[in-house]
Design an enzyme around this catalytic site. Structure first.
Site, PDB file in Angstrom:
ATOM      1  N   TYR A 142     -32.912  18.651 -64.369  1.00 37.63           N
ATOM      2  CA  TYR A 142     -32.750  17.221 -64.113  1.00 37.63           C
ATOM      3  C   TYR A 142     -31.852  16.961 -62.907  1.00 37.63           C
ATOM      4  CZ  TYR A 142     -34.913  15.176 -68.287  1.00 37.63           C
ATOM      5  OH  TYR A 142     -35.798  14.750 -69.231  1.00 37.63           O
ATOM      6  N   LYS A 192     -35.942  30.087 -72.959  1.00 38.30           N
ATOM      7  CA  LYS A 192     -37.169  30.809 -72.601  1.00 38.30           C
ATOM      8  C   LYS A 192     -36.729  32.092 -71.907  1.00 38.30           C
ATOM      9  CE  LYS A 192     -41.672  31.105 -72.326  1.00 38.30           C
ATOM     10  NZ  LYS A 192     -42.551  31.252 -73.519  1.00 38.30           N
ATOM     11  N   ASP A 224     -41.186  27.755 -77.076  1.00 41.48           N
ATOM     12  CA  ASP A 224     -42.541  27.546 -77.620  1.00 41.48           C
ATOM     13  C   ASP A 224     -42.543  27.755 -79.136  1.00 41.48           C
ATOM     14  OD1 ASP A 224     -41.961  30.220 -77.115  1.00 41.48           O
ATOM     15  OD2 ASP A 224     -43.941  30.728 -76.325  1.00 41.48           O
ATOM     16  N   ASP A 248     -34.913  17.379 -74.178  1.00 43.00           N
ATOM     17  CA  ASP A 248     -35.651  16.130 -74.022  1.00 43.00           C
ATOM     18  C   ASP A 248     -36.931  16.203 -74.865  1.00 43.00           C
ATOM     19  OD1 ASP A 248     -36.415  13.607 -72.912  1.00 43.00           O
ATOM     20  OD2 ASP A 248     -37.805  14.669 -71.597  1.00 43.00           O
ATOM     21  N   ASP A 252     -37.733  14.539 -78.997  1.00 42.89           N
ATOM     22  CA  ASP A 252     -38.835  13.619 -79.320  1.00 42.89           C
ATOM     23  C   ASP A 252     -39.660  14.176 -80.482  1.00 42.89           C
ATOM     24  OD1 ASP A 252     -38.181  11.862 -77.223  1.00 42.89           O
ATOM     25  OD2 ASP A 252     -40.298  11.503 -76.776  1.00 42.89           O
TER      26      ASP A 252
HETATM   27  C1  IPM Z   1     -34.338  10.412 -72.785  1.00 44.12           C
HETATM   28  C2  IPM Z   1     -35.311   9.837 -71.788  1.00 44.12           C
HETATM   29  C3  IPM Z   1     -34.754  10.076 -70.398  1.00 44.12           C
HETATM   30  C4  IPM Z   1     -34.615  11.570 -70.195  1.00 44.12           C
HETATM   31  C5  IPM Z   1     -35.564   9.434 -69.271  1.00 44.12           C
HETATM   32  C6  IPM Z   1     -35.763   7.956 -69.484  1.00 44.12           C
HETATM   33  C7  IPM Z   1     -34.935   9.699 -67.922  1.00 44.12           C
HETATM   34  O1  IPM Z   1     -36.568  10.379 -71.945  1.00 44.12           O
HETATM   35  O2  IPM Z   1     -33.182   9.958 -72.831  1.00 44.12           O
HETATM   36  O3  IPM Z   1     -34.738  11.295 -73.546  1.00 44.12           O
HETATM   37  O4  IPM Z   1     -35.599  12.241 -69.863  1.00 44.12           O
HETATM   38  O5  IPM Z   1     -33.511  12.087 -70.391  1.00 44.12           O
HETATM   39 MN    MN Z   2     -36.776  11.738 -73.657  1.00 44.93          MN
END
Ligand code: IPM
Ligand code: MN
Length: 359
Positions: A142, A192, A224, A248, A252
């Site tokens: 990032y 990884k 993975d 990230d 999710d």
């Molecule tokens: C998160 C979001 C952010 C990230 C984006 C919006 C830049 O997806 O906080 O998880 O990738 O960190």
């Molecule tokens: Mn995210």
């Protein structure tokens, strides 16, 4: 005590859910005798519209001078065509870096009351789910060098560098082990290392930190496999620690197995007690202004602020149990609505939760 909170409502449903989190904080203030002072700041699309820049200097300065930051969400289709460096999301990255928020805690907890929203079979989640993703937040791909180059015969090329220093890994690993000590004493480090040099350094460094925590069991998973195990056997995890990009993605995934991203809070911590608190869900521009947004992730983020930055454990418990209470009374925002329950709006949810805190 007086607590200074910088509030960055942001875009889309950000302002709506932040307003409800503030109702909860005010209820805590009243019930427990604290004073929370709010300073409203601009970031993201809202800042672009008013100042031309996604992260005004004033926002960074004032955020630094506060005890904690409460953030709604940033981004939306209106600003999608801007170049990468001017997009609202860049404000989020800028804040994380400027405030030194290297450890991102993303708890994925399945509320019993919402079990039917979990996409996994019952037997996978029997007895509930409670895992914590600790994501490195100010390093890796990032923030690495990036750019584009012209090649001889392959057209344009673009690159983003994944680089981690020992210090960066060490401090976030320490956070993960500290968290594990307060939980089930198990850390899974995800990398990884079978391919990436940066992952090999990551793994070695985590092992060194682990030596200071003999009570904590450490496992190393390739990313993975971790992604697969999260849906195959999520109960094996307690604390997952991983890099910015893997965190990230896995956070999710972890949020979805609990059934509803609309419920999940997060804390981004610096050294010391300072932190920025925000719901994991985004700005959801499609439902902005409709009263359909679920404010519970923002409210639970405020609870994390009480717990981690202000050290107010009873107060944090009170907020969390207020959320549970309205769920057990059968009240649901549209995102978690199933037949047989009563649907409520964003502000109804916030007001009802605030009332329960005051009881
Ligand atoms: C998160 C979001 C952010 C990230 C984006 C919006 C830049 O997806 O906080 O998880 O990738 O960190
Ligand atoms: Mn995210």
């Amino acid at each position: 005590m007086n607590y200074k909170i910088a509030v960055i409502p942001g875009d889309g449903i950000g302002p709506e859910v932040t307003a409800e989190a503030i109702k909860a904080l005010d209820a805590v203030g009243e019930k427990f005798g604290h004073k929370f002072e709010y300073t409203y700041l601009l970031a993201g699309g809202a800042a672009i519209d008013k100042t031309g820049r996604c992260l005004p200097e004033e926002t960074v300065e004032k955020a630094k001078n506060s005890d904690a930051v409460l953030l709604g969400a940033v981004g939306g289709p209106k600003w999608d065509s801007l170049p990468g460096d001017e997009r609202p999301e860049k404000a989020l990255l800028g804040l994380r870096k400027a405030l030194g928020l290297y450890a991102n805690l993303r708890p994925a907890i399945m509320f019993d009351e919402l079990k039917s929203a979990c996409p996994l079979k019952d037997e996978k989640v029997i007895g509930g789910l409670d895992l914590l993703v600790v994501r490195e937040l100010t390093g890796g791909i990032y923030f690495g060098e990036r750019g584009t180059v012209d090649t001889d015969n392959m057209g344009k090329a673009a690159y983003d560098v994944e680089m981690y220093s020992e210090k960066e890994v060490e401090r976030v690993a320490r956070t993960a082990f500290e968290m594990a000590m307060k939980r089930n004493k198990k850390v899974t480090s995800v990398d990884k290392a079978n391919v990436l040099e940066s992952s090999r350094l990551w793994r070695k460094t985590v092992a060194k930190v682990a030596a200071d925590y003999p009570e904590v069991e450490l496992d190393n998973f390739y990313v993975d496999n971790a992604a697969m195990q999260l849906v195959y056997n999520p109960k094996q995890f307690d604390v997952i620690v991983t890099s910015n990009i893997f965190g990230d993605i896995l956070s999710d995934e972890a949020s979805m197995i609990t059934g509803s991203i609309g419920m999940l809070p997060s804390a981004s911590l610096a050294d010391g007690a300072f932190g920025m608190y925000e719901p994991v869900h985004g700005s959801a521009p499609d439902i902005a202004g409709t009263g359909k947004a679920n404010p519970m992730a923002a409210i639970l983020s405020a609870a994390m602020m009480l717990r981690y930055t202000f050290g107010l454990r009873n107060e944090a418990d009170a907020v969390e149990s207020a959320v549970r209470k309205i769920l057990s009374e059968g009240l649901r925002t549209p995102d978690i609505m199933t037949p047989g329950y009563r649907e409520i709006t964003t502000s109804e949810a916030g007001s009802l939760i605030a009332e329960k805190i005051g009881e």
